[in-house]
Write a protein that holds these residues in place. Structure first.
Motif, mmCIF file in Angstrom:
data_model
loop_
_atom_site.group_PDB
_atom_site.id
_atom_site.type_symbol
_atom_site.label_atom_id
_atom_site.label_comp_id
_atom_site.label_asym_id
_atom_site.label_seq_id
_atom_site.Cartn_x
_atom_site.Cartn_y
_atom_site.Cartn_z
ATOM 1 N N GLY A 78 22.647 8.332 -39.590
ATOM 2 C CA GLY A 78 23.065 9.719 -39.596
ATOM 3 C C GLY A 78 22.121 10.651 -40.316
ATOM 4 O O GLY A 78 22.362 11.860 -40.364
ATOM 5 N N VAL A 79 21.029 10.111 -40.889
ATOM 6 C CA VAL A 79 20.121 10.934 -41.682
ATOM 7 C C VAL A 79 18.701 10.914 -41.131
ATOM 8 O O VAL A 79 18.125 11.958 -40.817
ATOM 9 C CB VAL A 79 20.116 10.491 -43.165
ATOM 10 N N GLY A 80 18.122 9.706 -40.999
ATOM 11 C CA GLY A 80 16.738 9.656 -40.522
ATOM 12 C C GLY A 80 16.089 8.316 -40.779
ATOM 13 O O GLY A 80 16.749 7.277 -40.777
ATOM 14 N N LEU A 81 14.791 8.367 -41.047
ATOM 15 C CA LEU A 81 14.017 7.142 -41.191
ATOM 16 C C LEU A 81 14.260 6.473 -42.537
ATOM 17 O O LEU A 81 14.880 7.032 -43.439
ATOM 18 C CB LEU A 81 12.527 7.439 -41.016
ATOM 19 N N LEU A 82 13.747 5.235 -42.653
ATOM 20 C CA LEU A 82 13.752 4.530 -43.932
ATOM 21 C C LEU A 82 12.389 4.753 -44.591
ATOM 22 O O LEU A 82 11.377 4.206 -44.163
ATOM 23 C CB LEU A 82 14.001 3.033 -43.719
ATOM 24 N N ARG A 83 12.366 5.533 -45.629
ATOM 25 C CA ARG A 83 11.106 5.973 -46.215
ATOM 26 C C ARG A 83 10.369 4.857 -46.945
ATOM 27 O O ARG A 83 9.140 4.789 -46.931
ATOM 28 C CB ARG A 83 11.361 7.161 -47.138
ATOM 29 N N ARG A 84 11.105 3.973 -47.604
ATOM 30 C CA ARG A 84 10.437 2.865 -48.312
ATOM 31 C C ARG A 84 9.871 1.850 -47.327
ATOM 32 O O ARG A 84 8.788 1.285 -47.549
ATOM 33 C CB ARG A 84 11.402 2.182 -49.282
ATOM 34 N N LEU A 85 10.579 1.606 -46.219
ATOM 35 C CA LEU A 85 10.042 0.731 -45.181
ATOM 36 C C LEU A 85 8.786 1.347 -44.582
ATOM 37 O O LEU A 85 7.764 0.652 -44.410
ATOM 38 C CB LEU A 85 11.090 0.503 -44.088
ATOM 39 N N ARG A 86 8.808 2.620 -44.284
ATOM 40 C CA ARG A 86 7.644 3.269 -43.692
ATOM 41 C C ARG A 86 6.446 3.223 -44.639
ATOM 42 O O ARG A 86 5.320 2.962 -44.207
ATOM 43 C CB ARG A 86 7.982 4.713 -43.341
ATOM 44 N N ASP A 87 6.683 3.436 -45.935
ATOM 45 C CA ASP A 87 5.601 3.396 -46.916
ATOM 46 C C ASP A 87 4.988 1.994 -46.981
ATOM 47 O O ASP A 87 3.767 1.843 -47.110
ATOM 48 C CB ASP A 87 6.145 3.802 -48.283
#
Length: 284
Positions: A78-87
């Protein structure tokens, strides 16, 4: 037969460095408390498996626990991407993570094949899709009876699966109600299974037809952790904490803020804190 253990002991006895581990839940019953205990214990080099990995996998990856991720769709729901996974994928922070991406259908079939003791799952899927170009574990086979070309993926057989559920009885049988997702298959496919529950009861009464009962012989350990799925919800107990998911998007966007949040809310916290977190979210 399942044994009842404090969560710290259940994790210590069943999750080891280098394991393939599934912390499964679909929309609700996310085993957050179990994931946080794994983080506190500093388990490393995990292959994390899950349909729709969300915030708890973002946290585990951000803490450097995972070397590999096998999944279908990753995001903060409901919010967006996973920022720690992307990093981790794009920048190798805090360590590089190998990814193996599948469709939902592939993951569900792979768990079911694992539960059946089969080496692979065969299904109709991936037609017209290009995921096989970047995932060498997506193959095709020809049906020996019809000649139809079908998709094939390796079975998922975790070393250990963690799930959250509503109830266990005193014999160690586990009741799951609401959106069951792939939890049953993930437990049956695993060598070991740890279940956190809201409560222990004498027996299961007033059962809803959309339920799953995991017999005691399919479960290794049970830990009583009221609120243990927060910020996801547990059907019949408490609602989803939507504000927590919105907050996580801001927290995870910055490495230093992420580390500070984890120190305060995970490393210094414990399973007993979860009951307080859901106090205002209790179902009527």
């Amino acid at each position: 037969m399942a044994c009842f253990l404090p969560l710290s002991e259940a994790v210590k006895e069943n999750l080891r460095d280098g394991d393939t581990a599934a912390f499964e839940g679909f929309t609700h019953l996310i085993p957050t408390a179990a994931a946080h205990e794994a983080i506190r214990q500093g388990v490393k080099d995990l292959t994390l498996v899950r349909m729709t990995p969300d915030v708890v996998y973002d946290q585990m990856i951000g803490m450097g626990m995972a070397s590999r991720l096998v999944f279908s769709y990753a995001g903060n729901p409901g919010v967006g991407l996973l920022r720690r996974l992307r990093d981790a994928v794009e920048n190798g922070w805090p360590r590089p993570v190998e990814i193996e991406e599948h469709s939902h259908a592939a993951m569900a079939n792979a768990y079911e094949a694992g539960a059946a003791g089969l080496p692979c799952a065969v299904f109709r899927g991936y037609r017209g899709a290009e995921l096989a170009r970047v995932n060498p574990n997506i193959k095709s086979v020809t049906c020996p009876f019809t000649g139809e070309e079908l998709a094939a993926v390796p079975a998922v057989r975790p070393d250990v699966t963690f799930i959250h559920a509503q109830k266990a009885d005193k014999k160690g049988n586990v009741l799951v109600e609401g959106i069951v997702g792939i939890q049953k298959e993930a437990v049956l496919a695993a060598k070991r299974a740890v279940v956190t529950v809201e409560e222990v009861v004498e027996d299961f009464s007033g059962l809803h037809p959309n339920l799953c009962v995991l017999p005691h012989w399919t479960v290794t350990a049970i830990s009583v952790v009221p609120g243990g799925a927060h910020p996801s919800y547990t059907h019949g107990y408490y609602a989803r904490d939507n504000a927590a998911y919105l907050e996580w998007d801001e927290v995870a966007a910055d490495r230093e803020r992420f580390r500070a949040w984890m120190e305060e809310n995970v490393m210094k916290a414990g399973p007993d804190d979860f009951a307080g977190r859901v106090a205002g979210l209790r179902a009527a």
